[in-house]
Design a protein around this motif. Structure first.
Motif, PDB file in Angstrom:
ATOM      1  N   PHE A   1       0.853  -1.183   0.000  1.00  0.00           N
ATOM      2  CA  PHE A   1       0.000   0.000   0.000  1.00  0.00           C
ATOM      3  C   PHE A   1       0.889   1.234   0.000  1.00  0.00           C
ATOM      4  CE2 PHE A   1      -2.400  -3.430   1.939  1.00  0.00           C
ATOM      5  CZ  PHE A   1      -3.589  -3.379   1.215  1.00  0.00           C
ATOM      6  N   GLY A   2       0.331   2.373  -0.305  1.00  0.00           N
ATOM      7  CA  GLY A   2       1.104   3.605  -0.417  1.00  0.00           C
ATOM      8  C   GLY A   2       1.242   4.370   0.882  1.00  0.00           C
TER       9      GLY A   2
ATOM     10  N   ILE B   1       1.872  -6.787   5.477  1.00  0.00           N
ATOM     11  CA  ILE B   1       1.534  -5.519   4.839  1.00  0.00           C
ATOM     12  C   ILE B   1       2.811  -4.690   4.741  1.00  0.00           C
ATOM     13  CG2 ILE B   1       0.342  -3.311   5.174  1.00  0.00           C
ATOM     14  CD1 ILE B   1      -2.021  -4.876   6.283  1.00  0.00           C
ATOM     15  N   VAL B   2       3.021  -4.105   3.568  1.00  0.00           N
ATOM     16  CA  VAL B   2       4.150  -3.209   3.327  1.00  0.00           C
ATOM     17  C   VAL B   2       3.552  -1.881   2.877  1.00  0.00           C
ATOM     18  CG1 VAL B   2       6.208  -2.805   1.926  1.00  0.00           C
ATOM     19  CG2 VAL B   2       5.660  -5.129   2.698  1.00  0.00           C
TER      20      VAL B   2
ATOM     21  N   VAL C   1      -5.918 -12.230   1.653  1.00  0.00           N
ATOM     22  CA  VAL C   1      -4.889 -12.314   2.696  1.00  0.00           C
ATOM     23  C   VAL C   1      -4.937 -13.693   3.362  1.00  0.00           C
ATOM     24  CG1 VAL C   1      -6.286 -11.349   4.585  1.00  0.00           C
ATOM     25  CG2 VAL C   1      -3.797 -11.058   4.605  1.00  0.00           C
ATOM     26  N   LYS C   2      -3.770 -14.198   3.675  1.00  0.00           N
ATOM     27  CA  LYS C   2      -3.645 -15.483   4.374  1.00  0.00           C
ATOM     28  C   LYS C   2      -2.874 -15.264   5.673  1.00  0.00           C
ATOM     29  CE  LYS C   2      -4.574 -18.386   0.634  1.00  0.00           C
ATOM     30  NZ  LYS C   2      -5.694 -17.655   0.138  1.00  0.00           N
ATOM     31  N   GLN C   3      -3.047 -16.191   6.585  1.00  0.00           N
ATOM     32  CA  GLN C   3      -2.348 -16.147   7.870  1.00  0.00           C
ATOM     33  C   GLN C   3      -0.856 -15.943   7.641  1.00  0.00           C
ATOM     34  OE1 GLN C   3      -4.136 -16.541  10.778  1.00  0.00           O
ATOM     35  NE2 GLN C   3      -2.339 -16.147  12.002  1.00  0.00           N
TER      36      GLN C   3
ATOM     37  N   VAL D   1      10.122  -3.803  -2.547  1.00  0.00           N
ATOM     38  CA  VAL D   1       9.103  -4.844  -2.414  1.00  0.00           C
ATOM     39  C   VAL D   1       7.916  -4.542  -3.313  1.00  0.00           C
ATOM     40  CG1 VAL D   1       7.528  -5.984  -0.800  1.00  0.00           C
ATOM     41  CG2 VAL D   1       9.810  -5.318  -0.037  1.00  0.00           C
ATOM     42  N   GLN D   2       7.440  -5.578  -3.972  1.00  0.00           N
ATOM     43  CA  GLN D   2       6.245  -5.472  -4.806  1.00  0.00           C
ATOM     44  C   GLN D   2       5.170  -6.390  -4.240  1.00  0.00           C
ATOM     45  OE1 GLN D   2       7.601  -6.507  -8.717  1.00  0.00           O
ATOM     46  NE2 GLN D   2       8.548  -4.517  -9.067  1.00  0.00           N
ATOM     47  N   SER D   3       3.912  -6.076  -4.564  1.00  0.00           N
ATOM     48  CA  SER D   3       2.802  -6.925  -4.101  1.00  0.00           C
ATOM     49  C   SER D   3       3.036  -8.366  -4.506  1.00  0.00           C
ATOM     50  CB  SER D   3       1.473  -6.444  -4.693  1.00  0.00           C
ATOM     51  OG  SER D   3       0.985  -5.367  -3.948  1.00  0.00           O
TER      52      SER D   3
END
Length: 167
Positions: A12-13, A57-58, A51-53, A114-116
């Protein structure tokens, strides 16, 4: 507590505020299962479906700015976010998350590396972050006090244990 974390990155930004993390229109929910349904709803309504366990988040600067509602940290913990790495955090959000034993790591310029959906390895004690491309980033390591809160499972369990030891 495992201090070596692994998970997929959700990027996220800047200035993702608490109302984007957990919109105020859902504040009437108090049960953790209900709160979890709306994690990141204000910025990505599909987040809870992907999202998984243990995922991570970056984000850029000022993640968690805005209100002091603890719901923002609760919802991310409830959906299984393993850690949040950001260039900086809103002060109250930072404290709320650490108090709930959700690791937050400050890492300037993280968005450059880092990328998604990158797979990340995070060592909480050393502050090192790596991805499957072999890129190694050094973040600010967590203080011994913050590590003690995380290892206890949150501030309440830490204080409870300290009180029992002192009694």
């Amino acid at each position: 507590m495992n201090t070596n974390l692994q998970g997929r990155a959700f990027v996220f930004g800047n200035n993702v505020d608490t109302d984007q993390i957990y919109p105020g229109r859902f504040v009437q929910y108090t049960d953790v299962e209900d709160v979890a349904k709306y994690a990141m709803h204000g910025v990505d309504p599909e987040f809870i479906h992907t999202v998984k366990q243990g995922d991570i988040i970056v984000a850029g600067t000022n993640f968690g700015c805005g209100s002091s509602r603890e719901h923002a940290a609760i919802t991310l913990k409830a959906v299984g976010v393993g850690a949040i790495i950001a260039e900086s955090f809103g002060r109250i959000f930072y404290r709320n998350a650490i108090n709930l034993a959700l690791p937050l790591i400050v890492c300037p310029h993280i968005l450059k590396y880092v990328q998604s959906r990158d797979s990340l390895l995070v060592d909480l004690k050393s502050g090192t972050i790596s991805n499957e491309k072999g890129i190694l980033i050094t973040a600010e390591p967590l203080s011994p006090y913050v590590m003690s809160i995380l290892e206890a499972g949150g501030i309440k369990p830490l204080v409870r244990a300290q009180l029992l030891r002192g009694a």
